[in-house]
Design an enzyme around this catalytic site. Structure first.
Site, PDB file in Angstrom:
ATOM      1  N   SER A  37       0.867  -1.173   0.000  1.00 13.98           N
ATOM      2  CA  SER A  37       0.000   0.000   0.000  1.00 13.98           C
ATOM      3  C   SER A  37       0.906   1.226   0.000  1.00 13.98           C
ATOM      4  O   SER A  37       2.101   1.119   0.260  1.00 13.98           O
ATOM      5  CB  SER A  37      -0.858  -0.035   1.275  1.00 13.98           C
ATOM      6  OG  SER A  37      -1.499   1.193   1.466  1.00 13.98           O
ATOM      7  N   ARG A  38       0.298   2.393  -0.249  1.00 15.87           N
ATOM      8  CA  ARG A  38       1.086   3.621  -0.096  1.00 15.87           C
ATOM      9  C   ARG A  38       1.315   3.910   1.378  1.00 15.87           C
ATOM     10  O   ARG A  38       2.153   4.733   1.728  1.00 15.87           O
ATOM     11  CB  ARG A  38       0.360   4.794  -0.764  1.00 15.87           C
ATOM     12  CG  ARG A  38       0.225   4.658  -2.273  1.00 15.87           C
ATOM     13  CD  ARG A  38      -0.803   5.615  -2.801  1.00 15.87           C
ATOM     14  NE  ARG A  38      -2.079   5.413  -2.124  1.00 15.87           N
ATOM     15  CZ  ARG A  38      -3.089   6.261  -2.129  1.00 15.87           C
ATOM     16  NH1 ARG A  38      -2.991   7.381  -2.796  1.00 15.87           N
ATOM     17  NH2 ARG A  38      -4.202   5.993  -1.476  1.00 15.87           N
ATOM     18  N   HIS A  80      -2.099   2.616 -12.767  1.00 12.85           N
ATOM     19  CA  HIS A  80      -1.780   1.278 -13.292  1.00 12.85           C
ATOM     20  C   HIS A  80      -0.434   1.262 -14.006  1.00 12.85           C
ATOM     21  O   HIS A  80       0.356   0.333 -13.848  1.00 12.85           O
ATOM     22  CB  HIS A  80      -2.883   0.794 -14.258  1.00 12.85           C
ATOM     23  CG  HIS A  80      -4.156   0.427 -13.568  1.00 12.85           C
ATOM     24  ND1 HIS A  80      -5.282   0.012 -14.253  1.00 12.85           N
ATOM     25  CD2 HIS A  80      -4.502   0.401 -12.253  1.00 12.85           C
ATOM     26  CE1 HIS A  80      -6.256  -0.261 -13.391  1.00 12.85           C
ATOM     27  NE2 HIS A  80      -5.809  -0.018 -12.181  1.00 12.85           N
ATOM     28  N   LYS A  98      -8.752  -3.554 -14.877  1.00 10.39           N
ATOM     29  CA  LYS A  98      -9.287  -2.701 -15.929  1.00 10.39           C
ATOM     30  C   LYS A  98      -9.624  -1.353 -15.296  1.00 10.39           C
ATOM     31  O   LYS A  98      -9.824  -1.297 -14.073  1.00 10.39           O
ATOM     32  CB  LYS A  98     -10.483  -3.334 -16.621  1.00 10.39           C
ATOM     33  CG  LYS A  98     -11.597  -3.942 -15.753  1.00 10.39           C
ATOM     34  CD  LYS A  98     -12.218  -3.183 -14.643  1.00 10.39           C
ATOM     35  CE  LYS A  98     -13.039  -1.995 -14.955  1.00 10.39           C
ATOM     36  NZ  LYS A  98     -13.739  -1.414 -13.784  1.00 10.39           N
ATOM     37  N   ASP A 179     -14.137   3.260 -16.398  1.00 11.33           N
ATOM     38  CA  ASP A 179     -14.510   2.343 -15.327  1.00 11.33           C
ATOM     39  C   ASP A 179     -15.580   1.347 -15.759  1.00 11.33           C
ATOM     40  O   ASP A 179     -15.492   0.156 -15.454  1.00 11.33           O
ATOM     41  CB  ASP A 179     -15.018   3.132 -14.117  1.00 11.33           C
ATOM     42  CG  ASP A 179     -14.828   2.341 -12.844  1.00 11.33           C
ATOM     43  OD1 ASP A 179     -13.691   2.306 -12.349  1.00 11.33           O
ATOM     44  OD2 ASP A 179     -15.790   1.712 -12.374  1.00 11.33           O
TER      45      ASP A 179
END
Ligand SMILES: NC(=O)c1ccc[n+]([C@@H]2O[C@H](COP(=O)([O-])OP(=O)(O)OC[C@H]3O[C@@H](n4cnc5c(N)ncnc54)[C@H](OP(=O)(O)O)[C@@H]3O)[C@@H](O)[C@H]2O)c1
Length: 333
Positions: A37-38, A80, A98, A179
């Site tokens: 994670s960040r 991404h 996606k 999205d």
């Protein structure tokens, strides 16, 4: 790769990362070994929730973890390219959610990187791995409804999504098209390939992301597809494929279909439903099973979700965005 089970790493800790983690925990061939994670706190909390042994507060540590067979990238689309790129650079195999990237240029960069490193790369287009959708495609390819004339597919969510939501944020690749519209476009292109013509209209938000978009895709064969997506209205999320000798209806939730109806000229309607071991409708298991199969076979891409198909979908979405006037930060005007 571990001979026993595929060792998965998950990059990001949001909604879909958790959905995938829950499915991987249930899959006998999968072992969830790391999460990044960040934020270290988020990574630790996610690891605790799903019993994951290694939690990293940065992406690079996951990318460099050679005891990970494949990384599932589950950030917003805008990240991404960076996240998958980091993993591929380090030699990791990648399953990337996606929409694969913001645009085809970024997608081509990832594909080139994967080829250079000999790494496996696949878009998380789970619809293409769904056995019911594969059955539908096989029937269409076998001519069950004759020559395909028309495809219709829509995906609209009612919302409302506040301006702070990633779906409204241009910096996170917001809007309906990337999205949700990616599903109708991918469905049409699964059956007909890349279109020869595209004509799109949209309604944009104050932030300049698309609230709803409609596009007409055309093929030299004479086929047309009407695709629609929305983040301001809940549609039936249905699809239909009409051919010269019949029609297939996927009445609701075509992107995770568990049934469809085949209407052949002169015959009673035939209903096709998922096999008893299909799993929950919203399960990611078919996608994970395909990644497992491909990795064990030493393949660098999946025949079910080929990279050329992903690039073709990204090209279509680039053209649609060009026509409706949606540009993300950093993209050339
Ligand atoms: N296949 C499907 O059915 C499906 C369904 C929903 C979404 N998706 C896709 O999955 C991706 C994530 O969607 P989601 O609904 O899970 O989103 P989300 O709940 O907002 O989670 C995204 C996660 O990415 C990280 N993140 C957030 N902002 C970021 C940024 N600016 N840069 C880098 N990382 C950031 C965060 O994790 P950390 O805080 O841990 O860094 C966050 O929790 C999207 O590409 C979406 O299209 C697929």
């Amino acid at each position: 790769m571990s001979a026993e089970r595929v060792r998965w790493g998950i990059l990001a800790t949001g909604g879909i990362a958790a959905a995938m983690a829950a499915d991987l925990v249930d899959l006998p061939d999968a072992e969830l070994v790391a999460v990044a994670s960040r934020s270290e706190d988020s990574a630790k909390a996610f690891a605790e929730r799903f019993g994951i042994p290694r939690a990293y507060g940065d992406w690079a540590s996951l990318a460099e973890d050679s005891d990970v067979d494949v990384v599932y990238v589950a950030t917003p689309h805008s990240a991404h390219r960076a996240a998958a790129g980091l993993c591929l650079e380090a030699g990791r195999n990648v399953l990337c959610e996606k929409a694969f990237t913001l645009n085809v240029r970024e997608a081509e960069e990832l594909v080139a990187l994967a080829k250079e490193r000999g790494a496996f790369l696949m878009e998380g287009m789970w619809t293409y791995c769904n056995p019911v959708v594969r059955k539908l495609k096989a029937l269409v390819d076998d001519g069950a409804i004759g020559e395909v004339r028309t495809v219709q597919a829509d995906f609209g969510l009612e919302g409302p999504f506040p301006p702070s939501h990633r779906l409204r944020d241009p910096a996170q690749g917001g809007g309906a098209l990337l999205d949700l519209g990616v599903y109708p476009v991918s469905f049409a292109q699964l059956l007909l390939g890349e279109p020869d013509g595209i004509s799109a209209r949209a309604v944009l938000s104050d932030e300049n992301v698309d609230l709803q978009t409609g596009a007409l895709l055309s093929w030299e064969s004479g086929a047309l597809a009407a695709v629609h997506c929305s983040i301001v209205g809940g549609t039936s999320i249905s699809a239909s494929v009409t051919g010269s000798k019949g029609r297939i209806d996927v009445p609701d939730g075509f992107f995770f279909a568990d049934r469809f109806v085949l209407h052949r000229d002169g015959r009673d309607p035939e209903e096709f439903t998922a096999a008893p071991d299909h799993g929950a409708r919203n399960s990611f298991r078919h996608e994970a099973i395909e990644v497992t199969r491909a990795l064990r076979a030493g393949e660098t891409e999946s025949p079910l979700v080929p990279l050329d198909g992903t690039l073709a979908v990204m090209r279509t979405m680039d053209t649609i965005r060009e026509q409706i006037g949606v540009r993300y930060p950093g993209e050339a005007h």
